[in-house]
Design a protein around this motif. Sequence first.
Motif, PDB file in Angstrom:
ATOM      1  N   MET A 199       0.833  -1.206   0.000  1.00  0.00           N
ATOM      2  CA  MET A 199       0.000   0.000   0.000  1.00  0.00           C
ATOM      3  C   MET A 199       0.867   1.254   0.000  1.00  0.00           C
ATOM      4  O   MET A 199       0.654   2.192  -0.762  1.00  0.00           O
ATOM      5  CB  MET A 199      -0.741   0.004   1.320  1.00  0.00           C
ATOM      6  CG  MET A 199      -2.205  -0.141   1.407  1.00  0.00           C
ATOM      7  SD  MET A 199      -3.105  -0.624   0.061  1.00  0.00           S
ATOM      8  CE  MET A 199      -4.189   0.710   0.134  1.00  0.00           C
ATOM      9  N   THR A 200       1.860   1.270   0.928  1.00  0.00           N
ATOM     10  CA  THR A 200       2.738   2.419   1.066  1.00  0.00           C
ATOM     11  C   THR A 200       3.488   2.682  -0.230  1.00  0.00           C
ATOM     12  O   THR A 200       3.632   3.824  -0.664  1.00  0.00           O
ATOM     13  CB  THR A 200       3.751   2.157   2.204  1.00  0.00           C
ATOM     14  OG1 THR A 200       3.049   1.580   3.287  1.00  0.00           O
ATOM     15  CG2 THR A 200       4.424   3.428   2.639  1.00  0.00           C
ATOM     16  N   ILE A 201       3.970   1.597  -0.833  1.00  0.00           N
ATOM     17  CA  ILE A 201       4.788   1.751  -2.031  1.00  0.00           C
ATOM     18  C   ILE A 201       3.941   2.203  -3.222  1.00  0.00           C
ATOM     19  O   ILE A 201       4.328   3.094  -3.980  1.00  0.00           O
ATOM     20  CB  ILE A 201       5.518   0.422  -2.344  1.00  0.00           C
ATOM     21  CG1 ILE A 201       6.546   0.147  -1.256  1.00  0.00           C
ATOM     22  CG2 ILE A 201       6.187   0.474  -3.702  1.00  0.00           C
ATOM     23  CD1 ILE A 201       7.465   1.324  -0.950  1.00  0.00           C
ATOM     24  N   LEU A 202       2.754   1.613  -3.351  1.00  0.00           N
ATOM     25  CA  LEU A 202       1.864   2.040  -4.444  1.00  0.00           C
ATOM     26  C   LEU A 202       1.558   3.527  -4.314  1.00  0.00           C
ATOM     27  O   LEU A 202       1.507   4.251  -5.295  1.00  0.00           O
ATOM     28  CB  LEU A 202       0.564   1.235  -4.409  1.00  0.00           C
ATOM     29  CG  LEU A 202       0.698  -0.183  -4.932  1.00  0.00           C
ATOM     30  CD1 LEU A 202      -0.636  -0.915  -4.828  1.00  0.00           C
ATOM     31  CD2 LEU A 202       1.197  -0.183  -6.374  1.00  0.00           C
ATOM     32  N   GLN A 203       1.360   3.953  -3.044  1.00  0.00           N
ATOM     33  CA  GLN A 203       1.071   5.358  -2.800  1.00  0.00           C
ATOM     34  C   GLN A 203       2.263   6.224  -3.230  1.00  0.00           C
ATOM     35  O   GLN A 203       2.096   7.236  -3.903  1.00  0.00           O
ATOM     36  CB  GLN A 203       0.748   5.522  -1.311  1.00  0.00           C
ATOM     37  CG  GLN A 203       0.817   6.923  -0.783  1.00  0.00           C
ATOM     38  CD  GLN A 203       1.576   6.975   0.515  1.00  0.00           C
ATOM     39  OE1 GLN A 203       1.444   6.091   1.361  1.00  0.00           O
ATOM     40  NE2 GLN A 203       2.363   8.006   0.691  1.00  0.00           N
ATOM     41  N   LEU A 204       3.470   5.799  -2.888  1.00  0.00           N
ATOM     42  CA  LEU A 204       4.656   6.565  -3.283  1.00  0.00           C
ATOM     43  C   LEU A 204       4.820   6.555  -4.797  1.00  0.00           C
ATOM     44  O   LEU A 204       5.110   7.573  -5.422  1.00  0.00           O
ATOM     45  CB  LEU A 204       5.907   5.993  -2.622  1.00  0.00           C
ATOM     46  CG  LEU A 204       6.028   6.229  -1.119  1.00  0.00           C
ATOM     47  CD1 LEU A 204       7.255   5.529  -0.556  1.00  0.00           C
ATOM     48  CD2 LEU A 204       6.092   7.723  -0.831  1.00  0.00           C
ATOM     49  N   LEU A 208      -3.621  10.048  -1.409  1.00  0.00           N
ATOM     50  CA  LEU A 208      -2.749   8.878  -1.495  1.00  0.00           C
ATOM     51  C   LEU A 208      -2.127   8.566  -0.136  1.00  0.00           C
ATOM     52  O   LEU A 208      -2.041   7.420   0.273  1.00  0.00           O
ATOM     53  CB  LEU A 208      -1.655   9.117  -2.544  1.00  0.00           C
ATOM     54  CG  LEU A 208      -2.151   9.163  -3.991  1.00  0.00           C
ATOM     55  CD1 LEU A 208      -1.040   9.607  -4.925  1.00  0.00           C
ATOM     56  CD2 LEU A 208      -2.671   7.796  -4.418  1.00  0.00           C
ATOM     57  N   SER A 209      -1.724   9.641   0.574  1.00  0.00           N
ATOM     58  CA  SER A 209      -1.110   9.416   1.886  1.00  0.00           C
ATOM     59  C   SER A 209      -2.100   8.803   2.866  1.00  0.00           C
ATOM     60  O   SER A 209      -1.708   8.126   3.799  1.00  0.00           O
ATOM     61  CB  SER A 209      -0.605  10.735   2.464  1.00  0.00           C
ATOM     62  OG  SER A 209       0.307  11.323   1.579  1.00  0.00           O
ATOM     63  N   ALA A 210      -3.391   9.058   2.648  1.00  0.00           N
ATOM     64  CA  ALA A 210      -4.392   8.536   3.574  1.00  0.00           C
ATOM     65  C   ALA A 210      -4.690   7.067   3.318  1.00  0.00           C
ATOM     66  O   ALA A 210      -5.312   6.408   4.157  1.00  0.00           O
ATOM     67  CB  ALA A 210      -5.684   9.352   3.470  1.00  0.00           C
ATOM     68  N   LEU A 211      -4.231   6.561   2.161  1.00  0.00           N
ATOM     69  CA  LEU A 211      -4.581   5.183   1.805  1.00  0.00           C
ATOM     70  C   LEU A 211      -4.208   4.144   2.864  1.00  0.00           C
ATOM     71  O   LEU A 211      -5.037   3.305   3.202  1.00  0.00           O
ATOM     72  CB  LEU A 211      -3.957   4.814   0.448  1.00  0.00           C
ATOM     73  CG  LEU A 211      -4.687   5.367  -0.776  1.00  0.00           C
ATOM     74  CD1 LEU A 211      -3.998   4.912  -2.050  1.00  0.00           C
ATOM     75  CD2 LEU A 211      -6.145   4.927  -0.772  1.00  0.00           C
ATOM     76  N   TYR A 242      -5.446  10.517  11.679  1.00  0.00           N
ATOM     77  CA  TYR A 242      -4.461  10.757  10.619  1.00  0.00           C
ATOM     78  C   TYR A 242      -5.158  11.234   9.349  1.00  0.00           C
ATOM     79  O   TYR A 242      -4.669  12.129   8.651  1.00  0.00           O
ATOM     80  CB  TYR A 242      -3.654   9.485  10.343  1.00  0.00           C
ATOM     81  CG  TYR A 242      -2.659   9.176  11.434  1.00  0.00           C
ATOM     82  CD1 TYR A 242      -1.470   9.883  11.536  1.00  0.00           C
ATOM     83  CD2 TYR A 242      -2.920   8.201  12.391  1.00  0.00           C
ATOM     84  CE1 TYR A 242      -0.571   9.615  12.545  1.00  0.00           C
ATOM     85  CE2 TYR A 242      -2.021   7.929  13.406  1.00  0.00           C
ATOM     86  CZ  TYR A 242      -0.846   8.636  13.479  1.00  0.00           C
ATOM     87  OH  TYR A 242       0.049   8.389  14.473  1.00  0.00           O
ATOM     88  N   ILE A 243      -6.316  10.632   9.060  1.00  0.00           N
ATOM     89  CA  ILE A 243      -7.041  11.029   7.846  1.00  0.00           C
ATOM     90  C   ILE A 243      -7.528  12.473   7.971  1.00  0.00           C
ATOM     91  O   ILE A 243      -7.417  13.258   7.022  1.00  0.00           O
ATOM     92  CB  ILE A 243      -8.209  10.049   7.586  1.00  0.00           C
ATOM     93  CG1 ILE A 243      -7.654   8.654   7.282  1.00  0.00           C
ATOM     94  CG2 ILE A 243      -9.066  10.537   6.421  1.00  0.00           C
ATOM     95  CD1 ILE A 243      -8.696   7.560   7.229  1.00  0.00           C
TER      96      ILE A 243
END
Lengths: 306, 364
Positions: A249-254, A268-271, B155-156
Amino acid sequence: MDLFIAIFTGTVIAATPLIFAALGELVVEKSGVLNLGIEGMMLMGAALAFWAVTAGYPMPVAILAGALAGAAASLLFGVLALTFLTNQYAAGLALAIFGSGVSAFLGRGFGSEPIEALRRLDIPVLSDLPLIGPLLFRFDPMVYLALLMFVAISWFLYRTKAGLVLRTIGESPQTSHAIGYPVIRIRYMAVLFGGLMAGLAGAYLSVAYTPLWVENMTAGKGWIALALVVFATWRPLRILLGAWLFGGMTILQLQGQALGLDVPSELLSALPYLATIIVLVLISRNRQMLALHFPASLAKPFRPTS
Amino acid sequence: MRFRIEQRPEPSSLMRVAAPALATLLTVIVGSIFFASLGHDPLATLHAFFIEPLSSMNGLSEWLLKASPLILIACGLAVGFRANVWNIGAEGQFTMGAIAASGVGLFWPNPESVLLLPLMFIAGMGAGMAWAAIPAFLRARMNTNEILVTLMMTYIATLFLSYLVHGPWRDPAGFNYPQTALLPTAALFESFDPAYRLNPSIFITVVAVLLMWLFTDRSFLGYKMSVSGAAPLAARYAGFRESAAVWIGLLAGGAAAGIAGMAEAAGPLGQLSPQISPGYGFAAIIVAFVGRLNAFGIVLGGLLMSLLFLGGEGVQMTLGLPSALTRIFQGILLFFLLAADFFIFYRVRLVRPVRDTHALETAR
């Protein structure tokens, strides 16, 4: 193909701190103790490891310092929860707040300069293999240590007598005490181990993952690790899979941000946080499965009556 | 000589009162040692931390101004905590309350309307409740752990605020700072005295404390909430559903935090920026515990905690000590308080070795 390799290796690396922290918490919770302070212990580990590197200590010493900082923080929680029979929710929250304060205090002198990151192992022949080399053999040693810990903890919990005792204590401390097991002492050891692992997770963040110090750099990873334990219904293999899922998830977001997707970067950061909620919902609906693996005495204070 | 810990036949009412005082004292002692180890004169630092802020009119105004949101939020959270509903996402509910209230203040067609403040109040409260309703729904219907969900929602909410002030709500005349335009005058609480920042929003907190006291100490519903926290099974047999406690607990916390967010936006802040809260939502958790989940205890806890915020700012400015000290002090205070609570239910007895008692008896 390069993108695939980047996503795969990125996922494995992003999952590593989660694996450390969640496996440590798994052992704590299996002993019947709930430590909500992972975020604080991780931050202390991150700050101390970073400090040790800037002070010129060799990398293994720095990582060890981070781990010990996490353990020292967990001892504070242990004294409250195990000796003073405090509400474990409150003690864990106190540790989370305290750890963020102490790490920010320690980190005030760090400046914003990056350090030289933990170097990856370049195993001679293996890392040069086509495809397999970059996929499997070009990580830093902590990535392999996390996998090793997964194997060791799975083996310990389900294949050794000590692991059985730990799980029994998590189910019924009264019975275990009656049989003659030192419940409090074993729970202390579990809590310290959990702190050690959270410290390692924090150290990984500050000396390998993003080799620089930012206040509150864990950004909720400690809480995600807690969620992972629930997600995994207290089973090690599912922690590993869950950590990779979140790492992905983190990587896809980055990657999404790098590719310039036309959505706000905040979305994206909230994903990862959204994903945590969704996954928790999916898992929690199945009450039977939760009940099956849930340590029955979790978060209940225990005091030997004799 | 040996120590033995034994359970008191009844919880000590003396220790119930003495524990917070003892915890505060121990925090001060540890703090002095800490200051001394940093090379500061502990007495002077403590003076700067705890006394100086209260020795001027402006300091007193700031003290109440900061205590107000802490007490308000803690009152709401304590309703849930009493029933073992762990809303630790007040920070997010506070943020959403501030966003919604500011949104009304910025975009209401008539910026001079006298209805502006009441509308902002409703918007702030509604947004806080809505943000808390999500974890409440998930816990009540899907059995999802509310600790983790409320935290993820925080956080959201923070990211949502960041999106608004960097994006659509950014003030074009704001020199590129990530902040909104200033709220119109009708959307602001007017200070009691133009020289100080304290404003009538503290009355909201006073009302909240009274409501909280009425609910927890004087209402049957509040009593049932407490029972469901202390003895869930008994509550279930008595026909009180756990989901009712979850909804009431979380919505009370969300409403209080949302109103506090509104009062901050319409009070000292006057606009939205990424730093709208110095951690009120998290500190309020400590306030609730320091106040023993009791309305008037929370007032004292809030005053103490806001003094820590104020003192932290003070020593940052005068002595150059980092602001993180505030969080360290908050953590230490909570540690000591939780440990001191032990002595409400247990006492430590000195056990004399057998030899001594024998000697005593022969002497007699």
